[in-house]
Design an enzyme around this catalytic site. Structure first.
Site, mmCIF file in Angstrom:
data_model
loop_
_atom_site.group_PDB
_atom_site.id
_atom_site.type_symbol
_atom_site.label_atom_id
_atom_site.label_comp_id
_atom_site.label_asym_id
_atom_site.label_seq_id
_atom_site.Cartn_x
_atom_site.Cartn_y
_atom_site.Cartn_z
ATOM 1 N N ARG A 132 1.030 -1.196 0.113
ATOM 2 C CA ARG A 132 0.045 0.033 0.065
ATOM 3 C C ARG A 132 1.134 1.252 0.107
ATOM 4 O O ARG A 132 2.012 1.236 0.584
ATOM 5 C CB ARG A 132 -0.920 0.063 1.234
ATOM 6 C CG ARG A 132 -1.788 -1.342 1.344
ATOM 7 C CD ARG A 132 -2.678 -1.158 2.552
ATOM 8 N NE ARG A 132 -3.614 -2.112 2.830
ATOM 9 C CZ ARG A 132 -3.232 -3.404 3.470
ATOM 10 N NH1 ARG A 132 -2.054 -3.587 3.898
ATOM 11 N NH2 ARG A 132 -4.210 -4.343 3.545
ATOM 12 N N LYS A 157 -2.125 -3.268 8.165
ATOM 13 C CA LYS A 157 -3.215 -3.145 9.146
ATOM 14 C C LYS A 157 -3.283 -4.535 10.047
ATOM 15 O O LYS A 157 -2.617 -5.523 9.773
ATOM 16 C CB LYS A 157 -4.387 -3.552 8.098
ATOM 17 C CG LYS A 157 -4.523 -2.288 7.284
ATOM 18 C CD LYS A 157 -5.880 -2.451 6.482
ATOM 19 C CE LYS A 157 -6.319 -1.304 5.849
ATOM 20 N NZ LYS A 157 -7.601 -1.495 4.839
ATOM 21 N N HIS A 233 -2.173 2.307 -6.127
ATOM 22 C CA HIS A 233 -2.811 0.929 -5.768
ATOM 23 C C HIS A 233 -3.095 0.055 -7.103
ATOM 24 O O HIS A 233 -3.547 -1.025 -7.064
ATOM 25 C CB HIS A 233 -4.355 1.231 -5.438
ATOM 26 C CG HIS A 233 -4.774 0.282 -4.351
ATOM 27 N ND1 HIS A 233 -4.427 0.256 -3.191
ATOM 28 C CD2 HIS A 233 -5.868 -0.371 -4.353
ATOM 29 C CE1 HIS A 233 -5.045 -0.837 -2.611
ATOM 30 N NE2 HIS A 233 -6.052 -1.059 -3.316
ATOM 31 N N ARG A 236 -0.092 -1.958 -6.860
ATOM 32 C CA ARG A 236 -0.564 -3.315 -6.058
ATOM 33 C C ARG A 236 -1.513 -4.232 -6.582
ATOM 34 O O ARG A 236 -1.182 -5.590 -6.607
ATOM 35 C CB ARG A 236 -1.219 -2.750 -4.660
ATOM 36 C CG ARG A 236 -1.645 -3.615 -3.533
ATOM 37 C CD ARG A 236 -1.901 -2.811 -2.644
ATOM 38 N NE ARG A 236 -2.737 -3.407 -1.578
ATOM 39 C CZ ARG A 236 -2.371 -4.230 -0.569
ATOM 40 N NH1 ARG A 236 -0.990 -4.411 -0.429
ATOM 41 N NH2 ARG A 236 -3.218 -4.777 0.453
ATOM 42 N N HIS A 259 -3.981 -8.466 3.728
ATOM 43 C CA HIS A 259 -5.414 -8.531 3.780
ATOM 44 C C HIS A 259 -5.797 -8.920 5.188
ATOM 45 O O HIS A 259 -5.486 -10.117 5.372
ATOM 46 C CB HIS A 259 -6.159 -9.192 2.808
ATOM 47 C CG HIS A 259 -6.024 -8.279 1.368
ATOM 48 N ND1 HIS A 259 -6.455 -9.111 0.190
ATOM 49 C CD2 HIS A 259 -5.919 -7.040 1.153
ATOM 50 C CE1 HIS A 259 -6.357 -7.902 -0.848
ATOM 51 N NE2 HIS A 259 -5.810 -6.899 -0.155
ATOM 52 N N TYR A 268 -9.868 -11.625 -6.596
ATOM 53 C CA TYR A 268 -9.270 -12.290 -7.636
ATOM 54 C C TYR A 268 -9.518 -13.621 -8.063
ATOM 55 O O TYR A 268 -8.839 -14.320 -8.636
ATOM 56 C CB TYR A 268 -7.515 -11.907 -7.090
ATOM 57 C CG TYR A 268 -7.089 -10.562 -6.790
ATOM 58 C CD1 TYR A 268 -7.068 -9.758 -7.912
ATOM 59 C CD2 TYR A 268 -6.833 -10.247 -5.660
ATOM 60 C CE1 TYR A 268 -6.575 -8.421 -7.565
ATOM 61 C CE2 TYR A 268 -6.343 -9.032 -5.272
ATOM 62 C CZ TYR A 268 -6.335 -8.155 -6.380
ATOM 63 O OH TYR A 268 -5.882 -6.817 -5.966
#
Length: 282
Positions: A132, A157, A233, A236, A259, A268
């Site tokens: 990111r 995250k 992005h 990415r 994620h 995906y």
């Protein structure tokens, strides 16, 4: 477990009192919360009924499903901070579509065409590590291990640091950039940040910003590829698609991209996975 409660007046500009690590998410949630407060006539903790009425209001005004989901997430997060649990049931499903991507050839052409070593290293690292842009700009020099060809991402995250590999070409760009920094007196003691922006009248060296990275990428996309849609992005997304086309399982892509949920990676899943060959590294 005792739930944390926060005063509404705790932060005038940040209703989430610094609890959201991602600055992009924080800005979006605060924006949606301000819109909710304006609609209901003041700052108040949303109830189930009030939240669903507000979502219906946004739907009637033609807001896209993705926007409604962000608004609902902001309301749920804010309510949870005040000990209220919301289960908003009237959020429409978002139609998932495959994101636009750059081909592997376009990625190579883009990086080869960039004239500055620092920018080459930034884009190469974005791609190789599937970062990111917020993770990229928060990297420090000490987060890079050239010998093992890895970086440690400390701003993922969930707050758990993650070690990610990069390729030989990316290592070369990073080596050259670190040499240039040293030659200009920009030691890690003076500027810990890996990538540098300059601000102020006298061009003081500081950490590069998300906006600067996005602006440079957009410029290079236009000049080198003739595309007006190149942004961090997209790099990415392209990385994830290339991994999937090489046969990498969704679970591994989830972990690689950081994620929190496999649900995010399902975008995906529509791709027909190729046979597991070599992982594309620069």
């Amino acid at each position: 477990m005792r739930k944390e409660r926060f005063s509404m007046a705790e932060a005038k500009n940040d209703y989430f009192a610094g609890r959201l690590e991602n600055p992009h998410t924080n800005a979006n949630y605060n924006r949606e919360l301000r819109k909710f407060f304006e609609w209901c006539g003041g700052e108040r903790v949303p109830t189930q009924e009030l939240a669903e009425r507000y979502i219906d209001h946004l739907r009637e005004r033609g807001y896209a499903p993705r926007t409604l989901r962000v608004a609902a997430s902001a309301l749920k997060k804010y309510a949870a901070m005040h000990g209220v649990s919301l289960l908003i049931t009237n959020i429409p499903k978002v139609q998932m579509s495959m994101p636009k991507v750059l081909s592997e050839d376009e990625i190579k052409r883009l990086i080869e065409g960039i004239p500055y070593v620092e920018d080459k290293a930034m884009v190469a690292l974005l791609y190789d590590c599937g970062l990111r842009v917020s993770e990229l700009v928060n990297l420090d020099v000490d987060d890079v291990d050239l010998e093992s060809r890895t970086i440690t991402v400390r701003s993922r995250k969930g707050g758990t640091p993650q070690v990610l590999p990069f390729g030989k070409k990316t290592k070369g760009f990073l080596e050259k950039w670190l040499e240039i920094r040293e030659s200009e007196g920009l030691t890690k003691e003076k500027v810990p940040a890996l990538f540098i922006g300059r601000v102020g009248r006298f061009g003081k060296a500081t950490r590069i910003t998300v906006q600067t990275v996005a602006r440079r990428l957009k410029h290079y996309g236009r000049v080198i590829l003739g595309r007006d849609d190149v942004h961090p992005h997209l790099i990415r997304h392209s990385r994830a698609v290339h991994l999937r086309s090489r046969g990498v399982p969704l679970e591994d892509i989830k972990d690689f991209l950081g994620h929190a949920s496999l649900q995010t990676t399902f975008i995906y899943a529509r791709m027909e996975p190729g046979r597991l060959k070599s992982i594309p590294m620069l």
